[in-house]
Enzyme design. Structure first.
Site, short mmCIF file in Angstrom:
data_model
loop_
_atom_site.label_atom_id
_atom_site.label_comp_id
_atom_site.label_asym_id
_atom_site.label_seq_id
_atom_site.Cartn_x
_atom_site.Cartn_y
_atom_site.Cartn_z
N GLU A 29 0.70 -1.29 0.05
CA GLU A 29 0.00 -0.13 0.06
C GLU A 29 0.82 1.36 -0.16
O GLU A 29 1.95 1.19 0.43
CB GLU A 29 -0.84 -0.09 1.11
CG GLU A 29 -1.96 1.21 1.43
CD GLU A 29 -2.91 1.00 2.47
OE1 GLU A 29 -3.75 2.00 2.31
OE2 GLU A 29 -2.79 0.21 3.05
N GLU A 38 -12.80 -1.97 2.53
CA GLU A 38 -13.25 -1.64 3.75
C GLU A 38 -14.38 -0.75 3.60
O GLU A 38 -14.47 0.55 4.22
CB GLU A 38 -12.07 -1.14 4.93
CG GLU A 38 -11.18 -2.20 5.27
CD GLU A 38 -10.00 -1.85 6.16
OE1 GLU A 38 -10.21 -0.64 6.64
OE2 GLU A 38 -9.32 -2.89 6.71
N TYR A 86 -6.81 -8.16 11.91
CA TYR A 86 -5.40 -7.80 12.45
C TYR A 86 -5.62 -8.42 14.07
O TYR A 86 -6.76 -8.21 14.61
CB TYR A 86 -5.28 -6.42 12.49
CG TYR A 86 -4.89 -5.80 11.16
CD1 TYR A 86 -3.66 -6.13 10.77
CD2 TYR A 86 -5.93 -5.22 10.31
CE1 TYR A 86 -3.27 -5.47 9.15
CE2 TYR A 86 -5.87 -4.64 9.16
CZ TYR A 86 -4.24 -4.92 8.56
OH TYR A 86 -4.20 -4.45 7.35
N GLU A 133 -6.02 -8.89 4.20
CA GLU A 133 -5.10 -8.03 5.24
C GLU A 133 -5.43 -8.88 6.45
O GLU A 133 -6.31 -9.24 7.02
CB GLU A 133 -5.71 -6.85 5.51
CG GLU A 133 -5.68 -5.73 4.27
CD GLU A 133 -6.08 -4.32 4.70
OE1 GLU A 133 -6.02 -4.04 5.66
OE2 GLU A 133 -6.52 -3.66 3.63
#
Length: 554
Positions: A54, A215, A288, A352
């Site tokens: 990114e 997202e 995460y 992710e």
């Protein structure tokens, strides 16, 4: 009280019965693993071993991109050391340009002559971490030096498939169609094909994987699930194909938000106008391992993160616990998706994942969200890959966040300095799983006990995955126990073992990590594997370690 007790950790029920029927088990073994080489779950998609790049902090600028005129060795401006190391681990797919950055990015800003490209304010200008940069640098003002052509060159150099994330929040659907046209239209066919050729790429890129927003429940538009479903319909109703088998990936939930998934799939697949598009094949899931406060920090996302280098034994196991949640998340999401898509046209795309800590351990202040990577993170990453392997029938793509100079990176670099983190060795060890048949495996292993805020807690001690290619079975194992080695006995059910080799990643200090000054503090080493009677493997698995076994069947 004994520190560990003996119990099953298994992907399938009935392991105890399976073990009890095998007369070859040694009573002295701490752990028993039985692998059913004739019982395949599914092919492990190589794309499960992908990575994420990114435009954030030092990922692109100071990481991937150093510039063609740099004194740092490079290929077309791309850091050569990075390319060389990536080719060692067979990176199958790269996601770009975001992340949250993608929904503020116009791909047209990043094509054409570099000197003529516009400078734009980066999405990350508003992030609290960016305040330390005092409104200066490429991390705040995106120069667009690295655009579509440069990313495609990066993919070519590393033999990776490109996975592009399109801007759904702030650009019209036509812009998406035109990006596909720029990437995939035949030579000389359109004005955008000519623009591509003028940039040095007359042949189409043939981009197959496209994320439609990112997202979208948060930085990608703050949509309600049905609103996003409506936008997804509109953006994907017509896209030029040019003979490419497009794979469209929708923006899934924040971790395990079932209401987002339920609402989206209801809007897409039910009602008077159900969505019928065979190109919709992926449901993005992000998880995460970030909430390490154990409930002590409320309503403060960053403060709940914990620290990359300053942690205790409880923090070690809490990271493992948070990481392992991805398996439950995947199962929950799959169950909801099955209600609307029983034939499973749409698979999970975990694009992710990884530990996320406080700022403070980055190798340079410009590396927003940069963090050091310890042996603890290597175990967390290996654990996640094992979960993907065990669920190869559900997961089609996964990308670790992120590749370099960021969360859970495989590489850290700054200017001329470059090194690999323990995560690099995990991906090197696990690369053999790519394209193999995931095998059913039963684990019976001691459970680890520790104290969590004054109360007893426990976590599994040994788990892993297995795959097969022809007569070679690859077994990977994670031992989360910080203190005790595990004497493991492994059987390939019903088949003889001709030979076996092993490798292990471990360190005496749970905080161990590589630095520019000491680049070999954590690395993989050979491991002795004993083959007894052509049936059993015996291996001593060190505490806090990742192990790979390569077993040749006879």
């Amino acid at each position: 009280m004994e520190r560990r007790d003996f119990l099953k950790s298994s992907a399938m029920a009935g392991a105890v019965m399976a073990f009890s029927c095998n007369p070859g088990w040694a009573q002295s073994a701490d752990a028993r693993i039985e692998i059913f080489a004739e019982d395949a779950i599914a092919t492990i998609a190589p794309e499960i071993y992908g990575h994420f790049t990114e435009h954030i902090g030092g990922v692109i600028y100071d990481g991937v991109w150093v510039g063609e005129g740099s004194k740092i060795p490079n290929q077309y401006g791309i850091r050569k050391a990075l390319v060389d190391r990536m080719n060692q681990i067979h990176v199958p797919i790269l996601r770009w340009p975001g992340g949250c950055f993608a929904d503020s990015y116009d791909w047209k800003d990043g094509v054409g002559r570099r000197g003529k490209r516009p400078v734009r304010t980066s999405f990350w200008e508003v992030d609290p971490e960016a305040a330390r940069l005092n409104e200066k640098g490429a991390q705040i003002f995106e120069p667009n030096t690295f655009g579509t052509n440069e990313f495609m060159r990066f993919c070519m150099l590393t033999n990776a498939q490109p996975y592009l994330a399109a801007n759904l929040r702030s650009l019209p659907a036509l812009n998406f169609d035109q990006w596909v046209e720029y990437c995939n239209s035949p030579p000389g066919s359109t004005t955008l094909a000519q623009t591509r050729a003028e940039g040095g790429f007359p042949k189409p890129f043939g981009v197959k994987y496209w994320g439609v927003g990112n997202e979208s429940w948060g930085c990608g538009g703050n949509f309600e699930p049905r609103q996003y479903a409506s936008e997804f319909r509109r953006y994907t109703n017509w896209i030029p194909k040019y003979g490419v088998d497009l794979q469209l990936i929708a923006a899934g939930p924040n971790s395990d938000d079932s209401t987002w998934t339920q609402g989206f799939f209801e809007e897409i697949f039910t009602g008077n106008h159900p969505y019928r598009n065979s190109e919709f094949t992926g449901w993005s899931v992000h998880h995460y391992a970030s909430d390490l406060s154990r409930g002590r920090v409320k309503n403060n996302f960053h403060e709940a993160h914990g620290k990359a280098l300053d942690f205790d034994i409880t923090d070690w196991y809490e990271l493992m616990r948070e990481t392992a949640r991805v398996e439950d998340i995947m199962s929950d999401q799959w169950a909801i998706m099955s209600e609307f898509d029983p034939l499973h046209q749409v698979k999970l795309v975990v694009d992710e994942y990884g530990p996320w800590y406080h700022e403070g351990s980055e190798v340079d202040p410009t590396h927003l969200f940069g963090q050091q990577v310890t042996v603890r993170d290597a175990l967390a990453t290996a654990m996640t890959l094992d979960i993907f392997n065990r669920h190869a029938d559900k997961v089609s793509v996964a990308t670790c966040a992120q590749l370099v100079n960021n969360l859970n990176a495989l590489f850290l670099c700054h200017e001329e300095h470059f090194m690999v983190t323990p995560n690099f060795y995990v991906f090197e060890m696990y690369a053999a799983h790519q394209g193999g048949q995931s095998l059913r495996a039963e684990f019976s292993a001691p459970r680890v006990h520790y104290t969590r805020d004054g109360k007893p807690a426990s976590f599994w001690g040994l788990n892993g995955s297995a795959s097969r290619k022809s007569n070679v079975v690859t077994v990977t194992l994670v031992n989360t126990d910080l203190a005790s080695p595990t004497q493991a006995q492994i059987s390939i059910h019903g088949l003889n073992v001709k030979s076996a080799k092993g490798w292990i990643l471990a360190a005496n200090d749970m905080h161990a990590h590589n630095t520019f000054e000491n680049q070999n503090a954590v690395l993989s080493k050979d491991l002795k594997v004993d083959v007894s009677s052509g049936r059993m493997l015996n291996v001593n698995i060190l505490p806090a370690s990742v192990t790979k076994l390569e077993v040749t069947l006879g």
